[in-house]
Design a protein around this motif. Sequence first.
Motif, PDB file in Angstrom:
ATOM      1  N   GLU A   1      -3.433  -1.073  -8.317  1.00  0.00           N
ATOM      2  CA  GLU A   1      -4.756  -0.933  -7.716  1.00  0.00           C
ATOM      3  C   GLU A   1      -4.848   0.477  -7.146  1.00  0.00           C
ATOM      4  N   ARG A   2      -6.022   1.079  -7.245  1.00  0.00           N
ATOM      5  CA  ARG A   2      -6.216   2.433  -6.730  1.00  0.00           C
ATOM      6  C   ARG A   2      -7.338   2.425  -5.703  1.00  0.00           C
ATOM      7  N   VAL A   3      -7.115   3.071  -4.555  1.00  0.00           N
ATOM      8  CA  VAL A   3      -8.211   3.250  -3.607  1.00  0.00           C
ATOM      9  C   VAL A   3      -8.281   4.727  -3.243  1.00  0.00           C
ATOM     10  N   GLU A   4      -9.520   5.206  -3.121  1.00  0.00           N
ATOM     11  CA  GLU A   4      -9.676   6.624  -2.795  1.00  0.00           C
ATOM     12  C   GLU A   4      -9.513   6.819  -1.284  1.00  0.00           C
ATOM     13  N   GLY A   5      -8.841   7.879  -0.888  1.00  0.00           N
ATOM     14  CA  GLY A   5      -8.709   8.143   0.540  1.00  0.00           C
ATOM     15  C   GLY A   5      -7.781   9.293   0.817  1.00  0.00           C
ATOM     16  N   ASP A   6      -7.544   9.479   2.122  1.00  0.00           N
ATOM     17  CA  ASP A   6      -6.772  10.635   2.578  1.00  0.00           C
ATOM     18  C   ASP A   6      -6.094  10.218   3.881  1.00  0.00           C
TER      19      ASP A   6
ATOM     20  N   PHE B   1       0.861  -1.188   0.000  1.00  0.00           N
ATOM     21  CA  PHE B   1       0.000   0.000   0.000  1.00  0.00           C
ATOM     22  C   PHE B   1       0.898   1.238   0.000  1.00  0.00           C
ATOM     23  N   VAL B   2       0.684   2.136  -0.952  1.00  0.00           N
ATOM     24  CA  VAL B   2       1.557   3.321  -1.073  1.00  0.00           C
ATOM     25  C   VAL B   2       0.739   4.586  -0.866  1.00  0.00           C
ATOM     26  N   THR B   3       1.140   5.419   0.086  1.00  0.00           N
ATOM     27  CA  THR B   3       0.543   6.755   0.220  1.00  0.00           C
ATOM     28  C   THR B   3       1.469   7.755  -0.481  1.00  0.00           C
TER      29      THR B   3
ATOM     30  N   VAL C   1       3.615  10.378   1.994  1.00  0.00           N
ATOM     31  CA  VAL C   1       2.943  11.689   2.007  1.00  0.00           C
ATOM     32  C   VAL C   1       3.747  12.729   2.784  1.00  0.00           C
ATOM     33  N   GLY C   2       3.873  13.898   2.179  1.00  0.00           N
ATOM     34  CA  GLY C   2       4.514  15.019   2.855  1.00  0.00           C
ATOM     35  C   GLY C   2       4.201  16.283   2.071  1.00  0.00           C
ATOM     36  N   ILE C   3       4.293  17.427   2.747  1.00  0.00           N
ATOM     37  CA  ILE C   3       4.088  18.705   2.043  1.00  0.00           C
ATOM     38  C   ILE C   3       5.287  19.605   2.346  1.00  0.00           C
ATOM     39  N   ILE C   4       5.596  20.490   1.405  1.00  0.00           N
ATOM     40  CA  ILE C   4       6.709  21.414   1.614  1.00  0.00           C
ATOM     41  C   ILE C   4       6.191  22.818   1.934  1.00  0.00           C
TER      42      ILE C   4
ATOM     43  N   CYS D   1      -2.422   1.932  -4.546  1.00  0.00           N
ATOM     44  CA  CYS D   1      -2.121   3.349  -4.284  1.00  0.00           C
ATOM     45  C   CYS D   1      -3.304   4.049  -3.617  1.00  0.00           C
ATOM     46  N   LEU D   2      -2.990   4.829  -2.605  1.00  0.00           N
ATOM     47  CA  LEU D   2      -3.989   5.718  -2.001  1.00  0.00           C
ATOM     48  C   LEU D   2      -4.049   6.968  -2.876  1.00  0.00           C
ATOM     49  N   VAL D   3      -5.237   7.293  -3.357  1.00  0.00           N
ATOM     50  CA  VAL D   3      -5.375   8.458  -4.243  1.00  0.00           C
ATOM     51  C   VAL D   3      -6.452   9.371  -3.674  1.00  0.00           C
ATOM     52  N   ARG D   4      -6.103  10.650  -3.521  1.00  0.00           N
ATOM     53  CA  ARG D   4      -7.127  11.584  -3.030  1.00  0.00           C
ATOM     54  C   ARG D   4      -8.095  11.919  -4.145  1.00  0.00           C
TER      55      ARG D   4
END
Length: 299
Positions: free
Chosen positions: A50-55, A8-10, A76-79, A33-36
């Motif tokens: 495989e794609r799953v929707e989420g956050d 599972f990849v975020t 997941v990370g933000i700059i 993959c977790l996809v927003r």
Amino acid sequence: MRPLHRVFVTGATGFVGRTVIQALRAEGYVVRCLVRRGSERDLRGVEAIERVEGDVLSPQTLEEGMAGCDAVVHLVGIIREHVPTNTTFYRVHVQGTGNVVAAAASVGVRRYIHMSALGAREGARSRYHQTKWAAEEAVHACSLPWTIVRPSVIYGRGDGFVSLLVWVVRRLPVVPLIVGGRLQPVPVEQVAQGVARALSRPSAVKQTYEVGGPDRVTLGELVDLIGKVLGRRRILKFNVPRVVVRVATRALHRLPYFPLTPDQLLMLEEDNVCDPAPFFSTFGLAPLPLATGLRQLLG
Ligand SMILES: NC(=O)c1ccc[n+]([C@@H]2O[C@H](COP(=O)([O-])OP(=O)(O)OC[C@H]3O[C@@H](n4cnc5c(N)ncnc54)[C@H](OP(=O)(O)O)[C@@H]3O)[C@@H](O)[C@H]2O)c1
């Protein structure tokens, strides 16, 4: 023990994530993959996943999405923060990681790889590094067999830093520079291969790997190298006085196209270098000289 099969990849839709998907598939894993919602098009053309929707801020979507997965790669990370939508470093890095490790433990995941950043440490100056450290602490405290990867600047197609410098070198007659610390840029493909290989290395459990390329460069040296690779004879550079950069950044950073925030400036002011030998030797990779990597990137 049964081999790991489904990962599972975020953060899969991001710059690093897209290359991590390829590296995982090359190692034979099935990738979920977790996809927003709204980010689906970022994985257009990426087949056989495989794609799953989420956050990561929605724990329920994580547990549902991870069901049946053997391992988690949390990227997941933000700059930059975006205060109007409450997208803060604390929420994304610390709460997001707490949610991901809790979901992974509750569905019985057997391996967890965590993407941090070089410079994450207690008492760091920038809030990016402070919250990356707090996220690492949440990982240390969890019951999963974890590995933490802490890269310096990562470069490759679609990155947000070296590509910006390339744009500046190509378009501007004089390159404005900030006098700061040294960086150790590393190609995204090598970071991704290390992440993928970490899953099958028992010796990597409970280890933190600092990651950088073999060259330590200042911003000015990086700009010169980019110019050389682009075949420019001489790059004109100009050091913007620190006080001017600070004032301009403080005043303008909320504009979407202003390239710097006060937090990023704090990070650029300090060295971002490491000894990456354990990373390269554990994962069977050979460090790529920066000039070679830039030549491959810029074609
Ligand atoms: N790039 C570098 O030089 C560098 C260096 C050191 C460490 N890192 C670390 O590496 C990781 C990946 O960086 P990157 O450069 O690939 O960043 P990126 O291109 O900005 O990608 C960030 C990813 O995180 C996802 N994301 C953000 N908030 C989310 C949320 N609430 N729920 C689910 N997904 C969310 C984004 O999804 P959307 O597509 O939906 O926005 C995207 O997939 C980050 O942890 C970063 O701190 C990067």
